[in-house]
Design a protein around this motif. Structure first.
Motif, PDB file in Angstrom:
ATOM      1  N   ASN A 276      -2.491  -2.690   3.546  1.00 20.57           N
ATOM      2  CA  ASN A 276      -1.657  -3.886   3.639  1.00 20.57           C
ATOM      3  C   ASN A 276      -0.341  -3.641   2.903  1.00 20.57           C
ATOM      4  O   ASN A 276      -0.334  -3.246   1.734  1.00 20.57           O
ATOM      5  N   ALA A 277       0.780  -3.865   3.576  1.00 22.32           N
ATOM      6  CA  ALA A 277       2.090  -3.574   2.999  1.00 22.32           C
ATOM      7  C   ALA A 277       2.367  -4.405   1.749  1.00 22.32           C
ATOM      8  O   ALA A 277       2.919  -3.898   0.765  1.00 22.32           O
ATOM      9  N   ALA A 278       1.994  -5.690   1.774  1.00 23.75           N
ATOM     10  CA  ALA A 278       2.240  -6.557   0.617  1.00 23.75           C
ATOM     11  C   ALA A 278       1.394  -6.118  -0.578  1.00 23.75           C
ATOM     12  O   ALA A 278       1.881  -6.040  -1.711  1.00 23.75           O
ATOM     13  N   ALA A 279       0.124  -5.817  -0.325  1.00 28.42           N
ATOM     14  CA  ALA A 279      -0.749  -5.344  -1.400  1.00 28.42           C
ATOM     15  C   ALA A 279      -0.277  -3.992  -1.919  1.00 28.42           C
ATOM     16  O   ALA A 279      -0.348  -3.710  -3.119  1.00 28.42           O
ATOM     17  N   ASP A 283       0.621  -2.834  -5.765  1.00 27.45           N
ATOM     18  CA  ASP A 283      -0.127  -1.736  -6.362  1.00 27.45           C
ATOM     19  C   ASP A 283       0.793  -0.630  -6.862  1.00 27.45           C
ATOM     20  O   ASP A 283       0.536  -0.018  -7.901  1.00 27.45           O
ATOM     21  N   ARG A 284       1.840  -0.339  -6.125  1.00 24.93           N
ATOM     22  CA  ARG A 284       2.768   0.716  -6.548  1.00 24.93           C
ATOM     23  C   ARG A 284       3.388   0.386  -7.899  1.00 24.93           C
ATOM     24  O   ARG A 284       3.545   1.258  -8.756  1.00 24.93           O
ATOM     25  N   ILE A 285       3.751  -0.874  -8.085  1.00 25.41           N
ATOM     26  CA  ILE A 285       4.333  -1.290  -9.363  1.00 25.41           C
ATOM     27  C   ILE A 285       3.304  -1.170 -10.479  1.00 25.41           C
ATOM     28  O   ILE A 285       3.569  -0.612 -11.556  1.00 25.41           O
ATOM     29  N   ARG A 286       2.105  -1.690 -10.215  1.00 26.77           N
ATOM     30  CA  ARG A 286       1.054  -1.678 -11.237  1.00 26.77           C
ATOM     31  C   ARG A 286       0.583  -0.265 -11.554  1.00 26.77           C
ATOM     32  O   ARG A 286       0.442   0.109 -12.723  1.00 26.77           O
ATOM     33  N   PHE A 295       0.790  10.044  -9.757  1.00 23.29           N
ATOM     34  CA  PHE A 295      -0.384   9.426  -9.135  1.00 23.29           C
ATOM     35  C   PHE A 295       0.028   8.658  -7.887  1.00 23.29           C
ATOM     36  O   PHE A 295      -0.614   8.769  -6.833  1.00 23.29           O
ATOM     37  N   VAL A 296       1.096   7.883  -7.994  1.00 20.19           N
ATOM     38  CA  VAL A 296       1.556   7.066  -6.865  1.00 20.19           C
ATOM     39  C   VAL A 296       1.969   7.946  -5.691  1.00 20.19           C
ATOM     40  O   VAL A 296       1.645   7.654  -4.530  1.00 20.19           O
TER      41      VAL A 296
END
Length: 348
Positions: A276-279, A283-286, A295-296
């Motif tokens: 999901n693009a929004a999720a 997640d990328r920020i977190r 890791f990202v």
């Protein structure tokens, strides 16, 4: 000179009156009443009037989610099963769940504390009791520390408003959504699909016009207004969940008695399959803060290959999961420092 005593007397009286008058507090914020009025009919105190703008309403992610009251209720719109295992081919769908009271759900989910994962299988309509089901299972997962959640759905649709409410609950509580081989996801079920953090699809996904249950429309104009309202709600919902609003437009062109099945390419194009693009943005920020940028980047590369190699049309959901396990080894997942944050950790 004959007026001098009178003038001196008046000055003396004025000084006494001024000395006896109460001094105005420097901290007082009350304005002195005046009779002058400004052009708008307000009292003019000689000060600049500052209009404070009203705060703009912001979207509340919980506005469509009913507060949990845990009142015992039966699941009447479909059937549900709870499993602590993802392997449905070997272990089946799990234990049946018909009562949605606190103790019933606790008994079914308590064994899942060992695996840290729950798979909720649901077959039936999208209705208010389905919304209560996913909301309560997610809340119980928070209580028991079960944060890996799979919604294994088979639904021909149901109520639009409940699809939005259930979808908002799913979006805020971290669900993977499956449409297994042999299952379908039609009509308002597509809204549920849009909400998942990750979507694995083997069964057919189809859309058509969504009508409000219990519509009181008596003319095309009234029906058109209802459809416009539904279209607006659906578009806003899809947008905040990272899916294309074009789906809402496409729905309007398909008669309710018909069904437009979406191809694998359309599912990807409209943001209804895979990550999901929004999720992913959240997640990328977190993950950047917690696990580092390396890791990202590895996770991004993994999901690109996963989309190409593991989600071919006609592939079984179980096969997609096994493919992801082999692929993760290539990219060093589960990560040594962030094992629980690794992609598709449900398969570790």
């Amino acid at each position: 000179m004959r007026y001098l005593p009178r003038i001196c007397g008046l000055l003396l009286i004025s000084a006494v009156v001024a000395a006896c008058a109460p001094k105005e507090s420097a901290e007082s914020t009350e304005a002195t009443p005046a009779t002058a009025m400004d052009s708008a009919g307000r009292e003019d105190f000689g000060a600049t009037v500052i209009e404070v703008p009203k705060p703009q309403p912001q979207w509340d992610p919980y506005e469509n989610i009913a507060e949990i009251d845990w009142t015992p209720m039966e699941l009447s719109s479909g059937q549900a099963w709870v499993s602590c295992d993802r392997d449905y081919a070997v272990n089946g769908d799990g234990e049946p769940l018909a009562e949605l009271g606190f103790s019933s759900i606790w008994k079914r989910m308590q064994p899942c504390r060992e695996t840290g994962m729950v798979r909720l299988r649901y077959r039936g309509k999208v209705a208010s009791d389905f919304t209560a089901l996913v909301h309560r299972v997610a809340d119980m997962g928070d209580t028991l520390g079960i944060h890996k959640r799979i919604l294994d759905i088979d639904s021909s649709g149901g109520q639009v408003e409940e699809g939005i409410r259930a979808g908002d609950a799913i979006a805020e509580s971290g669900w993977m959504v499956w449409v297994r081989e042999g299952a379908v996801c039609h009509s308002s079920c597509v809204l549920i699909l849009a909400a998942g953090d990750m979507r694995m699809i083997a069964g057919p996904v189809g859309i058509h016009r969504m009508l409000r249950i219990g519509s009181k429309a008596t003319s095309r104009a009234e029906l058109n207004q209802e459809l416009r309202d539904i279209h607006e709600q659906t578009s806003q919902y899809l947008q905040r969940n990272g899916a294309a609003t074009a789906i809402a437009d496409l729905m309007m062109t398909v008669p309710n008695r018909s069904l437009r099945q979406l191809t694998a390419q359309e599912l990807e194009l409209f943001g209804l399959s895979g990550r999901n693009a929004a999720a992913d943005d959240l997640d990328r920020i977190r993950l950047g803060r917690k696990c580092g940028e390396t890791f990202v980047r590895r996770q991004d590369a993994f999901f690109r290959d996963y989309s190409l190699l593991c989600t071919a049309q006609g592939e079984e959901v179980a096969g997609m999961g096994e493919c992801s396990r082999d692929l993760k080894k290539r990219y060093g997942f589960p990560d040594r420092d962030c094992p629980t944050e690794s992609p598709l950790s449900e398969y570790d």
